[in-house]
Scaffold this active site. Structure first.
Site, PDB file in Angstrom:
ATOM      1  N   GLU A 107       3.638  -2.321  17.675  1.00  0.00           N
ATOM      2  CA  GLU A 107       2.638  -2.193  18.729  1.00  0.00           C
ATOM      3  C   GLU A 107       1.488  -3.169  18.505  1.00  0.00           C
ATOM      4  O   GLU A 107       1.151  -3.503  17.375  1.00  0.00           O
ATOM      5  CB  GLU A 107       2.075  -0.764  18.737  1.00  0.00           C
ATOM      6  CG  GLU A 107       3.111   0.240  19.218  1.00  0.00           C
ATOM      7  CD  GLU A 107       2.667   1.685  19.124  1.00  0.00           C
ATOM      8  OE1 GLU A 107       2.964   2.426  20.064  1.00  0.00           O
ATOM      9  OE2 GLU A 107       2.056   2.080  18.118  1.00  0.00           O
ATOM     10  N   CYS A 120      -5.629  -6.371  18.595  1.00  0.00           N
ATOM     11  CA  CYS A 120      -5.315  -5.774  17.293  1.00  0.00           C
ATOM     12  C   CYS A 120      -3.813  -5.957  17.077  1.00  0.00           C
ATOM     13  O   CYS A 120      -3.003  -5.439  17.850  1.00  0.00           O
ATOM     14  CB  CYS A 120      -5.704  -4.297  17.335  1.00  0.00           C
ATOM     15  SG  CYS A 120      -5.334  -3.409  15.821  1.00  0.00           S
ATOM     16  N   CYS A 127       4.419   0.645   7.486  1.00  0.00           N
ATOM     17  CA  CYS A 127       3.502   0.275   6.403  1.00  0.00           C
ATOM     18  C   CYS A 127       3.913   1.024   5.149  1.00  0.00           C
ATOM     19  O   CYS A 127       4.306   2.189   5.215  1.00  0.00           O
ATOM     20  CB  CYS A 127       2.068   0.644   6.771  1.00  0.00           C
ATOM     21  SG  CYS A 127       0.835   0.123   5.543  1.00  0.00           S
ATOM     22  N   CYS A 131      -1.133   5.871   3.188  1.00  0.00           N
ATOM     23  CA  CYS A 131      -2.400   6.608   3.322  1.00  0.00           C
ATOM     24  C   CYS A 131      -2.141   7.865   4.163  1.00  0.00           C
ATOM     25  O   CYS A 131      -1.585   7.775   5.261  1.00  0.00           O
ATOM     26  CB  CYS A 131      -3.465   5.733   3.982  1.00  0.00           C
ATOM     27  SG  CYS A 131      -3.769   4.187   3.082  1.00  0.00           S
ATOM     28  N   CYS A 134      -3.124   8.306   8.036  1.00  0.00           N
ATOM     29  CA  CYS A 134      -2.727   7.251   8.975  1.00  0.00           C
ATOM     30  C   CYS A 134      -1.282   7.462   9.430  1.00  0.00           C
ATOM     31  O   CYS A 134      -0.379   7.601   8.596  1.00  0.00           O
ATOM     32  CB  CYS A 134      -2.867   5.885   8.297  1.00  0.00           C
ATOM     33  SG  CYS A 134      -2.297   4.511   9.317  1.00  0.00           S
ATOM     34  N   CYS A 360      -7.294   3.373  15.787  1.00  0.00           N
ATOM     35  CA  CYS A 360      -7.042   3.130  14.361  1.00  0.00           C
ATOM     36  C   CYS A 360      -6.214   4.260  13.778  1.00  0.00           C
ATOM     37  O   CYS A 360      -6.561   5.434  13.906  1.00  0.00           O
ATOM     38  CB  CYS A 360      -8.348   3.075  13.581  1.00  0.00           C
ATOM     39  SG  CYS A 360      -9.516   1.850  14.145  1.00  0.00           S
TER      40      CYS A 360
HETATM   41  N1  SAH Z   1      -3.407  -1.741   6.121  1.00  0.00           N
HETATM   42  C1  SAH Z   1      -4.640  -2.392   6.519  1.00  0.00           C
HETATM   43  C2  SAH Z   1      -4.658  -2.718   7.999  1.00  0.00           C
HETATM   44  C3  SAH Z   1      -4.709  -1.499   8.905  1.00  0.00           C
HETATM   45  S1  SAH Z   1      -6.278  -1.449   9.600  1.00  0.00           S
HETATM   46  C4  SAH Z   1      -5.813  -1.529   6.137  1.00  0.00           C
HETATM   47  O1  SAH Z   1      -5.603  -0.375   5.788  1.00  0.00           O
HETATM   48  O2  SAH Z   1      -6.928  -2.015   6.124  1.00  0.00           O
HETATM   49  C5  SAH Z   1      -6.340   0.137  10.245  1.00  0.00           C
HETATM   50  C6  SAH Z   1      -7.670   0.805   9.879  1.00  0.00           C
HETATM   51  O3  SAH Z   1      -7.684   2.109  10.454  1.00  0.00           O
HETATM   52  C7  SAH Z   1      -7.783   0.969   8.381  1.00  0.00           C
HETATM   53  O4  SAH Z   1      -9.126   0.862   7.999  1.00  0.00           O
HETATM   54  C8  SAH Z   1      -7.290   2.398   8.232  1.00  0.00           C
HETATM   55  O5  SAH Z   1      -7.697   2.969   7.032  1.00  0.00           O
HETATM   56  C9  SAH Z   1      -7.914   3.057   9.429  1.00  0.00           C
HETATM   57  N2  SAH Z   1      -7.270   4.314   9.790  1.00  0.00           N
HETATM   58  C10 SAH Z   1      -6.036   4.719   9.479  1.00  0.00           C
HETATM   59  N3  SAH Z   1      -5.779   5.931   9.980  1.00  0.00           N
HETATM   60  C11 SAH Z   1      -6.895   6.307  10.629  1.00  0.00           C
HETATM   61  C12 SAH Z   1      -7.253   7.459  11.381  1.00  0.00           C
HETATM   62  N4  SAH Z   1      -6.401   8.464  11.535  1.00  0.00           N
HETATM   63  N5  SAH Z   1      -8.477   7.489  11.940  1.00  0.00           N
HETATM   64  C13 SAH Z   1      -9.345   6.470  11.781  1.00  0.00           C
HETATM   65  N6  SAH Z   1      -9.052   5.346  11.091  1.00  0.00           N
HETATM   66  C14 SAH Z   1      -7.859   5.274  10.524  1.00  0.00           C
END
Ligand code: SAH
Length: 367
Positions: A107, A120, A127, A131, A134, A360
């Site tokens: 996406e 984006c 991934c 985490c 996410c 995000c």
């Molecule tokens: N893997 C990289 C790129 C992804 S960026 C990274 O982690 O930086 C996506 C961003 O959204 C990251 O900062 C991630 O931690 C954040 N994110 C992930 N899940 C989220 C959620 N449920 N709510 C808000 N932010 C989230």
């Protein structure tokens, strides 16, 4: 870099056939010559792809018809088909689901603002960073994207802007590597993609390096390597908490590289580039939103990054099956106030795309 762990050397399984956008200008010429064509055909093809944003042989009237079909078939094999596009925020946010040649789904999300348009993009399908808050991380890694698969998302986003997909026709100005995947775990392809995205036309799409953000969970050797690339892209670090104990669970790669090491590597990047580093902080109710954590975050960032830090608080976006919520607004406001009180810039990121699961952490690419 021989000391990089295996995660940087993921197999080529599933990658699409080689494409113009994978190659440097020299390699594009060599590829065209290998097909028995004159080297200048590479420039013509590049102009069509990077400047005119077209992959349709019918548009390429400066190339003889006999060569055209074959050159396009060999140099620009189709990378994606659009499965669907969904929009929200009055049409100013558009999420596009794309299917790659091997069926893999990814996406990308286009967001229109008064002063800019940001795309984006994904650097991997899925991934591997796991985490727990996410949705992408919960699904695991399918595969790396090729350089051209990364670049082609941007070409398609630029076409969408030109055609007015988010309102009046406009120009794609900003790119964030904040879609699916950990960009620094697909290092070489992401760096090559940055060159293709930023080189001036006809060698690239001509987007300013300063308008490109690479976001990472904190792969320290890769941040150091990025520092040596001589790029001007913005670095974002997904920190989410200032203490190792909690970060070990929120961002599992913290078990390998601790908060202090990540911030030192970020400092090195800031010193080299003169650019502020974005610190991403998804605020989770009763998990990482306590006043003492805000104070600790502010102190830590002041010490390690000083004026070079900008904290982006992201209200947690809901993900399927997650037990976690966003913090209440008063808690969020107090958190921001405390970080600011330490002399560190801190603002709240908007939550574009929530209702179409485009925000995000919500990208899961379900067909
Ligand atoms: N893997 C990289 C790129 C992804 S960026 C990274 O982690 O930086 C996506 C961003 O959204 C990251 O900062 C991630 O931690 C954040 N994110 C992930 N899940 C989220 C959620 N449920 N709510 C808000 N932010 C989230």
């Amino acid at each position: 870099m021989s000391s990089l762990p295996l995660v940087f050397d993921a197999p080529k399984r599933g990658l699409p056939p080689s494409h113009l956008a994978d190659l440097s200008a020299d390699d594009r010429r060599a590829a065209v010559v290998a097909l028995g064509e004159k080297p200048f055909r590479a420039n013509q093809l590049s102009r069509h792809y990077f400047a005119r944003l077209t992959v349709d042989p019918a548009d390429m009237t400066d190339i003889p018809a006999a060569s055209r079909e074959r050159l396009v078939a060999e140099m620009m094999p189709p990378l994606f088909t659009v499965v669907r596009a969904m929009s929200c925020d009055d049409g100013e946010t558009v999420k596009t689901l794309l299917r790659a040649h091997d069926g893999t789904l990814i996406e990308s999300v286009l967001m229109r603002y008064p002063d800019r348009a940001t795309l984006c993009i994904s650097s991997q399908a899925g991934c591997g960073m796991a985490c727990p808050f996410c949705a992408t991380g919960q699904g695991g890694l399918t595969r790396n994207l090729s350089t051209a698969e990364i670049v082609d998302q941007v070409r398609m986003g630029a076409v969408a802007m030109r055609e007015g997909a988010t309102g009046a026709p406009g120009r794609l100005s900003n790119i964030v590597f904040m879609g699916m995947g950990e960009p620094l775990a697909n290092y070489r392809r992401v760096i090559d993609a940055v060159h293709r995205i930023c080189d001036p036309a006809p060698d690239g799409l001509g987007i300013s390096q300063r308008s490109v953000t690479v976001s990472t969970v904190g792969l320290v050797p890769a941040i150091r390597k990025l520092t040596e690339e001589g790029l001007q892209v913005r670095l974002a670090v997904s920190l989410h908490t200032p203490d190792d104990e909690l970060r070990d669970t929120l961002v599992p790669v913290n078990n390998r590289w601790k908060v202090a090491e990540v911030l030192e590597a970020a400092r090195g990047y800031a010193d080299r580039t003169g650019r502020r580093v974005s610190i991403e902080y998804a605020l989770i109710r009763d998990v990482n939103d306590q006043p003492w954590r805000a104070d600790l975050l502010g102190k830590l960032l002041r010490r390690h990054l000083g004026q070079f830090a900008h904290v982006n608080v992201i209200p947690l976006n809901p993900t399927p099956g997650s037990k976690w919520d966003a913090s209440p607004k008063p808690v969020e406001r107090e958190f921001v106030r405390r970080v600011n009180a330490q002399g560190v810039a801190c603002t709240v990121r908007d939550t574009r795309g929530q209702e179409i699961a485009a925000a995000c952490g919500q990208l899961a690419a379900e067909g």
